[in-house]
Design an enzyme around this catalytic site. Structure first.
Site, mmCIF file in Angstrom:
data_model
loop_
_atom_site.group_PDB
_atom_site.id
_atom_site.type_symbol
_atom_site.label_atom_id
_atom_site.label_comp_id
_atom_site.label_asym_id
_atom_site.label_seq_id
_atom_site.Cartn_x
_atom_site.Cartn_y
_atom_site.Cartn_z
ATOM 1 N N SER A 174 10.930 -3.091 -6.423
ATOM 2 C CA SER A 174 11.107 -1.652 -6.639
ATOM 3 C C SER A 174 11.408 -0.957 -5.316
ATOM 4 C CB SER A 174 9.850 -1.049 -7.264
ATOM 5 O OG SER A 174 9.647 -1.566 -8.553
ATOM 6 N N ARG A 222 0.520 3.081 -4.041
ATOM 7 C CA ARG A 222 1.274 2.200 -3.138
ATOM 8 C C ARG A 222 0.954 2.481 -1.661
ATOM 9 N NH1 ARG A 222 1.137 0.628 -7.335
ATOM 10 N NH2 ARG A 222 2.812 0.153 -8.794
ATOM 11 N N GLU A 242 9.668 2.776 -1.343
ATOM 12 C CA GLU A 242 8.533 1.887 -1.576
ATOM 13 C C GLU A 242 8.697 0.616 -0.761
ATOM 14 O OE1 GLU A 242 6.431 -0.509 -5.285
ATOM 15 O OE2 GLU A 242 7.302 1.450 -5.641
#
Length: 310
Positions: free
Chosen positions: A232, A183, A302
């Site tokens: 998320s 990520r 995130e």
């Protein structure tokens, strides 16, 4: 505008000082309608360029001191209640095309959605791209954040991308230039992804559709898709699933005002109605503190958190 500038603690950017554009420039543009949480403040200026050349000219001639931020579908973003200083760039239809280059390769505009890219790949018999069906975002966001799901990541399919740097320079960056990790990419600050080239492999279209259907059903069953949410919230720590740590810390259903940890999937935060971005972010910090106390694991956000608090 004066109030906005004062709230952001910076000099107001006057319209007369901005470069001429062929696209659309909007002052004090509300960002809440453009992000999934439906909360947050305004952009000092929102720029929707007519095409890549319009974006190049604007960034080239814009005062280098003015901050620039890209905005896709706003699915993984908390816009703080005080708003975002400088210019927010949002890519529209001119950047949403998907072109089949050969039997395994697609060139996708930075504003193209994951659903569009995966559908075009299916129609062309290109496999390996199905996972993008499950990510609620645009190609620009996938490239920047190394977006992924169901065991695949953007770095697995990206050949190269074309970006416009904050200076207005156009540059093509190869996969290896982006320093990909989980990520994360090393895409330069303020760079806007205008296109990306993805490579998959030959696969029958009916098999691709079956995999896309499986992914869509799995998401529908496990995630609060019909809520005001943000995807998320926390990255999966090494050796752990973020949702399991949140659940073990007793945070499923935890609330702060109208912000709530989803009971369906507790790595998702929800806006139940009138939550402020401050409520949502503070709830996330409550969760991080509880997980740290219960398991000793520090969760990393995130979701992007941008702008200033009110």
């Amino acid at each position: 505008m004066a109030a906005m500038g004062a709230a952001l603690g910076m000099e107001v950017i006057a319209a007369a000082t901005l470069p001429q554009v062929r696209g659309k420039l909007t002052a004090d543009a509300p960002l809440a309608p453009l992000v999934w949480f439906k909360s947050g403040g305004t952009a000092e200026w929102l720029f929707e360029p007519a095409d890549a050349e319009d974006l190049v000219a604007f960034l080239r001639d814009l005062d280098p001191a003015v901050p620039v931020m890209g905005l896709g579908l706003g699915s993984n973003m908390i816009v703080r209640d005080g708003g975002v200083a400088g210019v927010v760039v949002r890519l529209g239809k001119a950047f949403a095309a998907v072109e089949v280059l050969d039997a395994v390769t697609l060139r996708c505009g930075g504003g193209a959605s994951g659903i569009l890219v995966s559908s075009k790949a299916r129609d062309a018999g290109i496999g390996g791209v199905e996972f993008l069906r499950s990510i609620p975002g645009t190609v620009g966001g996938f490239v920047r954040m190394n977006g992924g799901a169901y065991g695949r990541e953007t770095c697995d399919i990206l050949v190269e991308c074309e970006v416009v740097l904050r200076s207005g320079e156009r540059r093509v960056l190869a996969n290896a230039d982006l320093g990909y990790s989980y990520r994360h990419s090393s895409l330069p600050e303020g760079a806007i992804v205008v296109s990306a080239t993805f490579r998959g492999f030959p696969k029958p279209s009916d098999e691709i559709q079956a995999e896309m259907d499986r992914i869509a059903a799995a998401r529908e069953e496990s995630q609060p898709l019909r809520s005001k949410t943000g995807g998320s919230t926390f990255k999966n720590p090494e050796g752990h699933k973020a949702w399991a740590l949140v659940d073990a810390a007793g945070c499923r259903g935890l609330r702060r005002g109208d912000a709530q940890v989803s009971e369906k999937h507790c790595n998702f935060l929800l806006n139940l109605g009138n939550a402020t971005s401050a409520d949502i972010e503070a709830l996330g910090e409550d969760v991080r503190a509880r997980v740290q106390a219960q398991s000793g694991v520090t969760l990393e956000w995130e979701i992007q958190r941008v702008g200033v608090s009110k």
